[in-house]
Scaffold this motif. Structure first.
Motif, PDB file in Angstrom:
ATOM      1  N   TRP A 105       0.696  -1.136   0.024  1.00  0.00           N
ATOM      2  CA  TRP A 105       0.120   0.211  -0.151  1.00  0.00           C
ATOM      3  C   TRP A 105       0.981   1.279   0.068  1.00  0.00           C
ATOM      4  CZ3 TRP A 105      -5.060  -0.054   3.398  1.00  0.00           C
ATOM      5  CH2 TRP A 105      -6.053  -0.872   2.898  1.00  0.00           C
ATOM      6  N   ILE A 106       1.691   1.362   0.873  1.00  0.00           N
ATOM      7  CA  ILE A 106       2.565   2.370   0.918  1.00  0.00           C
ATOM      8  C   ILE A 106       3.219   2.863  -0.563  1.00  0.00           C
ATOM      9  CG2 ILE A 106       4.667   1.268   2.237  1.00  0.00           C
ATOM     10  CD1 ILE A 106       3.165   4.802   2.742  1.00  0.00           C
ATOM     11  N   GLU A 109       1.034   4.390  -2.530  1.00  0.00           N
ATOM     12  CA  GLU A 109       0.615   5.756  -1.874  1.00  0.00           C
ATOM     13  C   GLU A 109       1.751   6.812  -2.814  1.00  0.00           C
ATOM     14  OE1 GLU A 109      -0.342   6.162   2.146  1.00  0.00           O
ATOM     15  OE2 GLU A 109       0.694   8.279   2.058  1.00  0.00           O
ATOM     16  N   LEU A 113       1.364  10.067  -4.761  1.00  0.00           N
ATOM     17  CA  LEU A 113       1.423  11.403  -4.061  1.00  0.00           C
ATOM     18  C   LEU A 113       2.778  12.062  -4.619  1.00  0.00           C
ATOM     19  CD1 LEU A 113       0.058  10.959  -0.602  1.00  0.00           C
ATOM     20  CD2 LEU A 113      -1.330  11.569  -2.610  1.00  0.00           C
ATOM     21  N   ARG A 125      -1.927  -0.103  -9.015  1.00  0.00           N
ATOM     22  CA  ARG A 125      -3.282   1.056  -9.285  1.00  0.00           C
ATOM     23  C   ARG A 125      -3.131   1.850  -8.372  1.00  0.00           C
ATOM     24  NH1 ARG A 125      -8.006  -2.905  -8.005  1.00  0.00           N
ATOM     25  NH2 ARG A 125      -6.351  -3.722  -6.247  1.00  0.00           N
ATOM     26  N   LEU A 127      -4.076   4.180  -5.046  1.00  0.00           N
ATOM     27  CA  LEU A 127      -4.617   3.852  -3.930  1.00  0.00           C
ATOM     28  C   LEU A 127      -5.113   5.279  -3.377  1.00  0.00           C
ATOM     29  CD1 LEU A 127      -4.551   1.825  -1.411  1.00  0.00           C
ATOM     30  CD2 LEU A 127      -2.847   3.089  -0.617  1.00  0.00           C
ATOM     31  N   ILE A 128      -4.684   6.402  -3.351  1.00  0.00           N
ATOM     32  CA  ILE A 128      -5.137   7.600  -2.749  1.00  0.00           C
ATOM     33  C   ILE A 128      -6.017   8.400  -3.682  1.00  0.00           C
ATOM     34  CG2 ILE A 128      -4.404   9.389  -1.700  1.00  0.00           C
ATOM     35  CD1 ILE A 128      -3.654   7.041   0.316  1.00  0.00           C
ATOM     36  N   LEU A 129      -5.451   8.590  -4.838  1.00  0.00           N
ATOM     37  CA  LEU A 129      -6.207   9.534  -5.754  1.00  0.00           C
ATOM     38  C   LEU A 129      -7.181   9.092  -6.387  1.00  0.00           C
ATOM     39  CD1 LEU A 129      -3.012  11.024  -7.182  1.00  0.00           C
ATOM     40  CD2 LEU A 129      -4.038  12.025  -5.479  1.00  0.00           C
ATOM     41  N   ALA A 130      -8.225   9.996  -6.732  1.00  0.00           N
ATOM     42  CA  ALA A 130      -9.389   9.584  -7.156  1.00  0.00           C
ATOM     43  C   ALA A 130      -8.991   9.368  -8.712  1.00  0.00           C
ATOM     44  CB  ALA A 130     -10.483  10.766  -7.173  1.00  0.00           C
ATOM     45  N   ASP A 131     -10.138   8.481  -9.357  1.00  0.00           N
ATOM     46  CA  ASP A 131      -9.910   7.900 -10.596  1.00  0.00           C
ATOM     47  C   ASP A 131      -9.767   9.195 -11.626  1.00  0.00           C
ATOM     48  OD1 ASP A 131      -9.831   5.503  -9.847  1.00  0.00           O
ATOM     49  OD2 ASP A 131     -12.098   5.187 -10.002  1.00  0.00           O
ATOM     50  N   ASP A 132     -10.551  10.197 -11.357  1.00  0.00           N
ATOM     51  CA  ASP A 132     -10.634  11.197 -12.438  1.00  0.00           C
ATOM     52  C   ASP A 132      -9.245  12.434 -12.002  1.00  0.00           C
ATOM     53  OD1 ASP A 132     -11.643  12.394 -10.048  1.00  0.00           O
ATOM     54  OD2 ASP A 132     -13.285  13.244 -11.017  1.00  0.00           O
ATOM     55  N   PRO A 139       0.450  15.563  -5.852  1.00  0.00           N
ATOM     56  CA  PRO A 139       0.233  16.549  -4.748  1.00  0.00           C
ATOM     57  C   PRO A 139       1.187  16.592  -3.632  1.00  0.00           C
ATOM     58  CG  PRO A 139      -1.403  14.523  -4.674  1.00  0.00           C
ATOM     59  CD  PRO A 139      -0.461  14.411  -5.828  1.00  0.00           C
ATOM     60  N   LEU A 140       2.034  15.664  -3.387  1.00  0.00           N
ATOM     61  CA  LEU A 140       3.258  15.836  -2.050  1.00  0.00           C
ATOM     62  C   LEU A 140       4.523  16.444  -2.603  1.00  0.00           C
ATOM     63  CD1 LEU A 140       2.414  15.375   0.712  1.00  0.00           C
ATOM     64  CD2 LEU A 140       3.443  13.213   0.463  1.00  0.00           C
ATOM     65  N   ARG A 141       4.490  16.461  -3.663  1.00  0.00           N
ATOM     66  CA  ARG A 141       5.805  17.205  -4.383  1.00  0.00           C
ATOM     67  C   ARG A 141       5.839  18.859  -3.842  1.00  0.00           C
ATOM     68  NH1 ARG A 141       7.600  15.181 -10.337  1.00  0.00           N
ATOM     69  NH2 ARG A 141       7.795  12.888  -9.564  1.00  0.00           N
ATOM     70  N   VAL A 144       3.735  21.623  -5.658  1.00  0.00           N
ATOM     71  CA  VAL A 144       2.542  21.809  -5.755  1.00  0.00           C
ATOM     72  C   VAL A 144       2.170  22.531  -4.275  1.00  0.00           C
ATOM     73  CG1 VAL A 144       0.135  20.505  -5.661  1.00  0.00           C
ATOM     74  CG2 VAL A 144       2.070  19.642  -6.916  1.00  0.00           C
TER      75      VAL A 144
ATOM     76  N   ARG B  40     -10.434  -1.150  -1.418  1.00  0.00           N
ATOM     77  CA  ARG B  40     -10.420   0.159  -2.026  1.00  0.00           C
ATOM     78  C   ARG B  40     -10.550   1.069  -0.869  1.00  0.00           C
ATOM     79  NH1 ARG B  40     -11.339   3.404  -7.379  1.00  0.00           N
ATOM     80  NH2 ARG B  40      -9.998   5.171  -6.691  1.00  0.00           N
ATOM     81  N   ILE B  41      -9.614   1.808  -0.559  1.00  0.00           N
ATOM     82  CA  ILE B  41      -9.580   2.864   0.634  1.00  0.00           C
ATOM     83  C   ILE B  41      -9.452   4.347   0.099  1.00  0.00           C
ATOM     84  CG2 ILE B  41      -9.175   1.374   2.434  1.00  0.00           C
ATOM     85  CD1 ILE B  41      -6.389   3.023   1.832  1.00  0.00           C
ATOM     86  N   SER B  42      -9.633   5.263   1.152  1.00  0.00           N
ATOM     87  CA  SER B  42      -8.978   6.558   0.664  1.00  0.00           C
ATOM     88  C   SER B  42     -10.160   7.132  -0.187  1.00  0.00           C
ATOM     89  CB  SER B  42      -7.843   6.428  -0.363  1.00  0.00           C
ATOM     90  OG  SER B  42      -7.216   7.835  -0.459  1.00  0.00           O
ATOM     91  N   HIS B  45      -9.859  10.733   1.880  1.00  0.00           N
ATOM     92  CA  HIS B  45      -8.310  11.268   2.312  1.00  0.00           C
ATOM     93  C   HIS B  45      -8.270  12.652   2.299  1.00  0.00           C
ATOM     94  CE1 HIS B  45      -3.937  11.955   1.782  1.00  0.00           C
ATOM     95  NE2 HIS B  45      -4.022  10.451   2.196  1.00  0.00           N
ATOM     96  N   LYS B  50       0.223  16.906   4.112  1.00  0.00           N
ATOM     97  CA  LYS B  50       0.507  18.160   3.378  1.00  0.00           C
ATOM     98  C   LYS B  50       0.008  19.354   4.149  1.00  0.00           C
ATOM     99  CE  LYS B  50       1.537  20.220  -0.790  1.00  0.00           C
ATOM    100  NZ  LYS B  50       2.878  19.993  -1.486  1.00  0.00           N
ATOM    101  N   GLU B  53       2.563  20.235   6.805  1.00  0.00           N
ATOM    102  CA  GLU B  53       3.740  21.198   6.289  1.00  0.00           C
ATOM    103  C   GLU B  53       3.344  22.642   6.241  1.00  0.00           C
ATOM    104  OE1 GLU B  53       4.993  19.478   2.629  1.00  0.00           O
ATOM    105  OE2 GLU B  53       5.024  17.516   3.424  1.00  0.00           O
ATOM    106  N   TYR B 329      -3.652   1.226   8.883  1.00  0.00           N
ATOM    107  CA  TYR B 329      -2.755   0.994   7.534  1.00  0.00           C
ATOM    108  C   TYR B 329      -2.085  -0.341   7.287  1.00  0.00           C
ATOM    109  CZ  TYR B 329      -0.788   3.336   3.472  1.00  0.00           C
ATOM    110  OH  TYR B 329      -0.406   3.720   2.364  1.00  0.00           O
ATOM    111  N   LYS B 369     -19.746  16.224 -11.117  1.00  0.00           N
ATOM    112  CA  LYS B 369     -18.608  16.002 -12.128  1.00  0.00           C
ATOM    113  C   LYS B 369     -18.957  16.516 -13.666  1.00  0.00           C
ATOM    114  CE  LYS B 369     -16.023  12.088 -13.124  1.00  0.00           C
ATOM    115  NZ  LYS B 369     -15.777  10.866 -13.257  1.00  0.00           N
TER     116      LYS B 369
END
Lengths: 146, 396
Positions: A105-106, A109, A113, A125, A127-132, A139-141, A144, B40-42, B45, B50, B53, B329, B369
């Motif tokens: 998972w990590i 992730e 990100l 696939r 894990l965190i971000l939405a499909d669209d 986002p974690l760079r 951004v 499927r999770i998140s 989120h 972020k 920070e 997690y 959407k």
């Protein structure tokens, strides 16, 4: 195995590391380059053996860092392995998930990100971000902003 | 020609019908038996790492206590310990004891909440009503000490915000006696009940090997005979100075996890009692002027397992990187080991057995959407919430 024996055991992989530090009691930091990360992780998880806690991906100035955090529960020692990915434009590293399912998972992730590619990951696939969510926006760079 | 048989798929979620949280499980079944599971999770989120920070070091404890309403002592505790490690801060003795007391009260109310929910999931609502009734006095104690039932906001870098007043101590001891009596009864009722035995024993077994492979923590690990507990292994707060036991049983089934949690409730009462008796005099906070460049790791044993925080500082007033890992997690992916081969009816309770927590207190924006129009944003949700509260007040 006490702290001294743990230190001796860790020195068995010294040739693949660039540095070993123990800034305070029970907190060990190991440093390596991305190409050695998989072998060192395998050694830490299977041969020492340590418990995998999590990994932290960091967008540093000129490179990406992945810190693999492990715990040695007999003495309560946290062993942090820092792997440096020098190519900031095309960050890539070997996946450790094939032998360590807890990292699956990590890695997904960090791919979402931070945009780090994990070679040989069994299931990459989102894990965190939405499909669209747009491709190529991580986002974690640092570039951004919120 | 070889025929491929399509196996039926049962979707559970995205809004879980029982746990009422956002998660999605896709069960591939052969008849009644589960042959594969995908997760499927998140859906919730919130980008806490972020946000962290952009906040100052001393603002972050309030942010991380909102990662989870139930674990709102464990996350800030792990975070402040990481920062205290960077700044080499020694926390006053009294603060260490206050931290221990709050963390253990949290453990009691979280475990009892789980026992109630587990009863509800297997259709045994009497257990649910008992457990939640006896949980209330614990929340009252937390409110007396910190001012809040949850989201205590009591942790600071270098100590605690609220002290436990001397006038509270006799009342706390009396309340603990009452809580212990009720817990004792609840524990006997649950562990001796043949219906619960029949429903939970041998169900959703996570073997010791799989517990190690998936690196699970907390009661999920201790229910499978892996006796790890950060309070014991990497002692923090005042745990080293108190007499208590790590509870571990080898069976690995749902019943074993229930037993571990129930025994831990009794241990927690034991810990709080000693901590109150030994509570040292003195200040509860020390002044931390600045956070030097460096990095630190902090760990706390939350009710669900090890909470881990990593913080890096560049000498400024904000963390440059803050990683938070909640125990679910690593516990949730172990369903891949514990659910396969189970009957569909048993999967419900197996999925609940790790006491999963999916950051339920989400902050959202609802967007259409097709048109990209924002239907509900933060301000609108805030206004709706205030109107609702006003409405409730008027109805009294």
């Amino acid at each position: 195995m006490n702290s001294e024996e743990l230190r001796n055991k860790l020195s068995g992989i010294e040739d693949k590391l660039t540095k070993i530090e123990e800034p305070i009691d029970n907190r060990i930091y190991l440093y390596c380059e991305a190409e050695n990360s998989c072998a060192v992780n395998k050694f830490l998880f299977e041969d020492v053996p340590l418990r995998f806690v999590i990994a932290t991906g960091i967008d540093s100035d000129a490179c990406f860092e992945i810190i693999y955090h492990y715990s040695y529960d007999e003495t309560g020692c946290v062993v942090n392995l820092k792997a440096f990915i020098r190519d900031h434009d095309n960050p890539k590293i070997e996946s450790i998930a094939p032998f360590l399912p807890a990292a699956e998972w990590i890695e997904r992730e960090m791919h979402d990100l931070l945009g780090i590619e994990f070679a040989n990951h069994p299931d990459m696939r989102r894990l965190i971000l939405a499909d669209d969510w747009p491709e190529g926006v991580y986002p974690l760079r640092k570039e951004v902003k919120q | 020609m070889k025929k491929t048989i399509r196996q039926p798929v049962i979707p559970v979620g995205p809004l879980h019908p029982l746990q009422e949280e956002m998660e999605y499980f896709q069960l591939t079944v052969d008849g009644e038996t589960v042959t594969d599971i995908d997760m499927r999770i998140s859906y919730n989120h919130r980008g806490i790492e972020k946000i962290s920070e952009s906040l100052q070091f001393d603002q972050v404890p309030l942010l991380v206590s909102r990662i989870c309403g139930i674990c709102s002592a464990s996350h800030p505790l792990a975070y402040v310990q990481a920062v205290e490690e960077i700044a080499s801060v020694t926390v006053p003795d009294r603060a260490r004891y206050v931290r221990t007391i709050i963390a253990e009260l949290e453990r009691i109310h979280s475990h009892v909440l789980w026992v109630g929910l587990a009863g509800h999931f297997i259709g045994y609502d009497t257990v649910f009503m008992w457990a939640w009734k006896y949980r209330e006095p614990v929340l009252d104690m937390l409110e007396e000490i910190t001012g809040n039932r949850n989201n205590y906001g009591n942790l600071l870098i270098g100590g605690c915000r609220e002290d436990i007043g001397d006038e509270l101590i006799p009342k706390m001891s009396k309340d603990l006696d009452n809580i212990e009596k009720k817990m004792d009864m609840l524990i006997k009722a649950v562990t001796d009940d043949p219906v619960i035995h029949a429903r939970l024993k041998g169900v959703g077994v996570l073997t010791k090997e799989d517990a190690v492979r998936f690196a699970v923590t907390g009661p999920t690990a201790r229910g499978s005979g892996v006796d790890i507990d950060v309070r014991h292994d990497d002692a923090y707060a005042a745990y080293e100075e108190l007499d208590w036991q790590v509870c571990s049983v080898p069976e690995g089934d749902v019943f074993a996890k229930a037993v571990v949690r129930l025994l831990e409730v009794l241990e927690a009462i034991k810990i709080i009692r000693q901590a109150i008796r030994k509570l040292p005099k003195g200040p509860i906070k020390t002044k931390v002027k600045e956070i030097p460049p460096g990095e630190g790791t902090g760990r706390a044993e939350a009710p669900r397992g090890e909470t881990f925080h990593y913080v890096r500082s560049d000498g400024g007033n904000r963390p440059v990187r803050h990683k938070a890992r909640a125990p679910s997690y690593v516990n949730v992916p172990s369903f891949k080991a514990s659910c396969i081969g189970q009957k569909i009816a048993d999967v419900t309770i197996t999925l609940a057995a790790v006491d999963p927590c999916y950051s339920c207190t989400e902050r959202v924006a609802v967007v259409d959407k097709r048109t990209d129009e924002v239907l509900y944003d933060y301000d609108m949700l805030l206004r709706l919430s205030r109107e609702k509260t006003e409405g409730i007040r008027k109805s009294f």
